[in-house]
Design a protein around this motif. Structure first.
Motif, short mmCIF file in Angstrom:
data_model
loop_
_atom_site.label_atom_id
_atom_site.label_comp_id
_atom_site.label_asym_id
_atom_site.label_seq_id
_atom_site.Cartn_x
_atom_site.Cartn_y
_atom_site.Cartn_z
N TYR A 201 0.80 -1.23 -0.08
CA TYR A 201 -0.10 -0.23 -0.07
C TYR A 201 0.72 1.39 -0.10
O TYR A 201 1.85 1.51 0.68
CB TYR A 201 -0.96 -0.03 1.35
CG TYR A 201 -1.96 -1.10 1.44
CD1 TYR A 201 -3.19 -0.95 0.59
CD2 TYR A 201 -1.45 -2.38 2.07
CE1 TYR A 201 -3.95 -2.35 0.66
CE2 TYR A 201 -2.30 -3.51 1.85
CZ TYR A 201 -3.69 -3.26 1.51
OH TYR A 201 -4.47 -4.28 1.46
N ARG A 203 1.81 5.04 1.27
CA ARG A 203 1.67 5.54 2.42
C ARG A 203 0.28 6.13 2.82
O ARG A 203 -0.37 6.13 3.82
CB ARG A 203 2.85 6.43 2.62
CG ARG A 203 2.78 7.21 3.98
CD ARG A 203 4.10 7.95 4.43
NE ARG A 203 4.00 9.26 3.28
CZ ARG A 203 3.36 10.31 3.33
NH1 ARG A 203 2.57 10.40 4.44
NH2 ARG A 203 3.32 11.08 2.46
N GLU A 204 -0.12 7.20 1.83
CA GLU A 204 -1.46 7.77 2.04
C GLU A 204 -2.42 6.87 2.05
O GLU A 204 -3.56 7.23 2.79
CB GLU A 204 -1.62 8.65 0.77
CG GLU A 204 -0.51 9.74 0.72
CD GLU A 204 0.50 9.42 -0.02
OE1 GLU A 204 0.71 8.27 -0.45
OE2 GLU A 204 1.32 10.30 -0.48
N ARG A 206 -2.32 3.88 3.54
CA ARG A 206 -2.55 3.08 4.78
C ARG A 206 -2.89 4.03 5.72
O ARG A 206 -3.72 3.75 6.54
CB ARG A 206 -1.01 2.68 4.99
CG ARG A 206 -0.58 1.42 4.39
CD ARG A 206 0.66 0.82 5.09
NE ARG A 206 0.59 0.45 6.21
CZ ARG A 206 1.36 0.03 7.01
NH1 ARG A 206 2.42 -0.34 6.47
NH2 ARG A 206 1.32 -0.39 8.44
N GLU A 207 -2.60 5.37 5.72
CA GLU A 207 -3.14 6.27 6.83
C GLU A 207 -4.60 6.66 6.40
O GLU A 207 -5.19 6.74 7.68
CB GLU A 207 -2.25 7.85 6.36
CG GLU A 207 -0.84 7.62 6.88
CD GLU A 207 -0.22 9.02 6.33
OE1 GLU A 207 -0.65 9.74 5.73
OE2 GLU A 207 1.25 9.11 6.76
N ASN A 229 -2.02 -3.50 9.25
CA ASN A 229 -2.56 -2.32 10.17
C ASN A 229 -3.33 -2.74 11.30
O ASN A 229 -3.61 -3.92 11.54
CB ASN A 229 -3.36 -1.00 9.24
CG ASN A 229 -4.66 -1.70 9.00
OD1 ASN A 229 -4.96 -2.77 8.75
ND2 ASN A 229 -5.53 -0.70 8.21
#
Length: 240
Positions: A201, A203-204, A206-207, A229
């Protein structure tokens, strides 16, 4: 069972906490000894060292790793409850000086009903990836998992009772837009959502998934999903 008073540092609410007991390999219930009077801390991120503590079985003397006691306050804070350290002297004969993570202990906070070992489906095609994800959802306890004959325009690959799932079998990292589209589809259908990816994934993505509470899993070609996560960890721990 031992109980200690706990005050949430976020909302100042008072609780009485009892550490859950888990079965030692000898069969006796064992719980980490709580440290009365020590301040609790709010969990903002997780590490291996913080999520597991050493405890001694009162029946057989075995030292092993057990979930760090935690309390979920109604205000939303997750609190780490301090435990008394276990001295290395008096260790049971034959016990290693540095315990390893045992397979018989579930993740913190939730003791799920035992499940048999997951039997993966080797992935050779994109269709195999969807099939492997379907098997995994059934293993988690979802009912009526359905795999459409053709992928719909919504890109929903799997449906189950109360759930939709998307499987990204491309070679690129799953993007933010994929997470948001899946969430919107789940919101409109009033169901939960799960996302699987072969390439990981962005980074954006996952966040955003963390903020929306969407479980994210990655799969290798053996067909074994791995949580990446906290919502995914919780799903594996509790099951459907």
């Amino acid at each position: 069972m031992e109980s200690v008073p706990v005050r949430c540092p976020a909302c100042r609410r008072d609780h009485m906490y009892v550490a859950p007991a888990y079965p030692c390999p000898c069969g006796s219930p064992t719980a980490p000894p709580l440290l009365r009077g020590a301040p609790v801390t709010t969990i903002t991120h997780r590490t291996w060292n913080d999520d597991w503590v050493t405890a001694r079985c009162g029946a057989c003397g075995r030292h092993d790793q057990w979930p760090q006691p935690e309390l979920c306050c109604p205000c939303g804070a997750v609190l780490r409850i301090p435990v008394r350290p276990v001295a290395s002297i008096g260790r049971a004969p034959g016990t290693a000086s540095r315990p390893v993570r045992p397979s018989h202990i579930p993740l913190p906070r939730t003791a799920a009903a035992p499940r048999p070992a997951f039997r993966p489906l080797t992935i050779r095609t994109a269709r195999d990836a969807v099939g492997a994800a379907a098997l995994y959802l059934k293993w988690l306890g979802y009912r009526d998992v359905v795999q459409p004959a053709a992928r719909p325009s919504s890109r929903i690959d799997l449906r189950a009772a109360g759930l939709i799932a998307q499987v990204d079998s491309t070679t690129r990292a799953t993007a933010l837009r994929d997470v948001e589209c899946l969430w919107l589809n789940a919101l409109s259908a009033s169901v939960s959502a799960v996302l699987f990816s072969l390439a990981g994934y962005a980074r954006e993505a996952r966040e955003r998934a963390d903020g929306l509470g969407i479980p994210l899993f990655v799969m290798d070609l053996t067909g074994t999903p791995q949580p990446v996560n906290s919502p995914a960890d919780e799903l594996v721990s509790t099951g459907a």
